[in-house]
Design an enzyme around this catalytic site. Structure first.
Site, short mmCIF file in Angstrom:
data_model
loop_
_atom_site.label_atom_id
_atom_site.label_comp_id
_atom_site.label_asym_id
_atom_site.label_seq_id
_atom_site.Cartn_x
_atom_site.Cartn_y
_atom_site.Cartn_z
N ILE A 121 -11.99 -1.11 4.45
CA ILE A 121 -13.10 -1.00 3.50
C ILE A 121 -12.72 -1.63 2.17
O ILE A 121 -13.57 -2.20 1.47
CB ILE A 121 -13.57 0.45 3.35
CG1 ILE A 121 -15.00 0.49 2.78
CG2 ILE A 121 -12.64 1.27 2.49
CD1 ILE A 121 -16.04 -0.06 3.71
N ARG A 159 0.82 -1.21 0.00
CA ARG A 159 0.00 0.00 0.00
C ARG A 159 0.86 1.26 0.00
O ARG A 159 0.44 2.31 -0.51
CB ARG A 159 -0.95 0.00 1.21
CG ARG A 159 -2.02 1.10 1.16
CD ARG A 159 -3.08 0.87 2.24
NE ARG A 159 -4.18 1.83 2.13
CZ ARG A 159 -4.37 2.85 2.95
NH1 ARG A 159 -3.51 3.07 3.95
NH2 ARG A 159 -5.40 3.66 2.79
N ILE A 219 -7.32 7.55 -1.10
CA ILE A 219 -7.20 6.09 -1.15
C ILE A 219 -7.95 5.55 0.05
O ILE A 219 -7.76 6.01 1.18
CB ILE A 219 -5.71 5.66 -1.14
CG1 ILE A 219 -5.57 4.14 -1.12
CG2 ILE A 219 -4.95 6.28 0.01
CD1 ILE A 219 -4.12 3.67 -1.25
N SER A 220 -8.85 4.60 -0.17
CA SER A 220 -9.72 4.09 0.90
C SER A 220 -8.90 3.38 1.97
O SER A 220 -7.82 2.85 1.72
CB SER A 220 -10.75 3.12 0.33
OG SER A 220 -11.65 3.77 -0.53
N GLN A 221 -9.46 3.35 3.19
CA GLN A 221 -8.80 2.67 4.29
C GLN A 221 -8.71 1.17 3.98
O GLN A 221 -9.56 0.61 3.28
CB GLN A 221 -9.58 2.89 5.58
CG GLN A 221 -10.96 2.24 5.60
CD GLN A 221 -11.82 2.73 6.75
OE1 GLN A 221 -12.47 3.75 6.63
NE2 GLN A 221 -11.82 1.99 7.84
#
Length: 219
Positions: free
Chosen positions: A71, A40, A66-68
């Protein structure tokens, strides 16, 4: 493009796995394996690499996020994926979720409306050797008809309603996971199954907060 990595992130990656994913109910082995494999830190903004495995969204280019990790894993698990699946993602962003999906399924098609993000995501994914991901700049609310139908479609922005073009591009038996809500920044995550050529069934999964889905069939 220069990719940035940080040494000694293994402990943080393990914390993500144990406390943000397993402890919150993520169980699909393929999803968990993909979340461990994809770096990531290569998908976040420069200078934020050390925060890559914390469980919150981070800013990227073009005012997007950028999504966690949770999720991303939850939505991937909700798609009920198998190795032979072909998946359409709407909202490429930096390419992180597409990279995760690409470790689970055969092929990922991803559409990004912002030219700069589409271009940088394509370059990043190419440099990281994710050869089974195809990136398109365009209106994601219209899908990618050229390669339809898809076994699964995931949308990473909130829609006011279910976009008809995306429903039509699901294969029979296919699943669509999408945030839907009457306001642009608060939605319910919904899973839709295409049970026949004409019939769809939907179920609510959990409340979420995504940026608005912009386009002809969105906001």
């Amino acid at each position: 493009m220069k990719l940035h990595f940080v040494k000694n992130l293994a402990d943080r990656r393990e914390i993500m796995m144990n406390y943000h994913l397993l402890a919150r109910g993520i169980r699909d082995p393929a999803v968990l394996k993909a979340m461990l494999e994809v770096p990531r830190e290569a998908f976040v903004a420069e200078g934020m690499e050390e925060l890559a495995y914390d469980d919150y969204a981070l800013p990227i280019d073009e005012g997007q996020t950028i999504s966690q990790p949770y999720i991303v894993a939850y939505m991937a698990e909700s798609l009920e994926l198998s190795a032979a699946d072909r998946v359409l993602e709407i909202g490429t962003g930096s390419g992180y979720a597409a990279a995760v999906l690409s470790r689970i399924v055969s092929t990922v098609y991803t559409v990004e409306r912002l030219a700069g993000l589409a271009r940088s995501a394509h370059q990043r994914l190419e440099m990281l050797s994710y050869g089974n991901i195809h990136v398109l700049e365009g209106d994601g609310t219209l899908g990618w008809p050229e390669y339809a139908p898809y076994d699964a479609i995931v949308v990473t922005a909130g829609a006011p309603d279910l976009p008809k073009p995306l429903l039509s591009q699901l294969s029979v038996g296919g699943r669509l996971v999408i945030p839907v809500g009457a306001t642009p920044y608060l939605q319910m995550l919904v899973r839709v199954r295409r049970v026949s050529e004409e019939e769809y069934r939907s179920e609510e999964l959990c409340p979420v907060r995504f940026v608005p889905l912009i386009g002809a069939a969105g906001w």
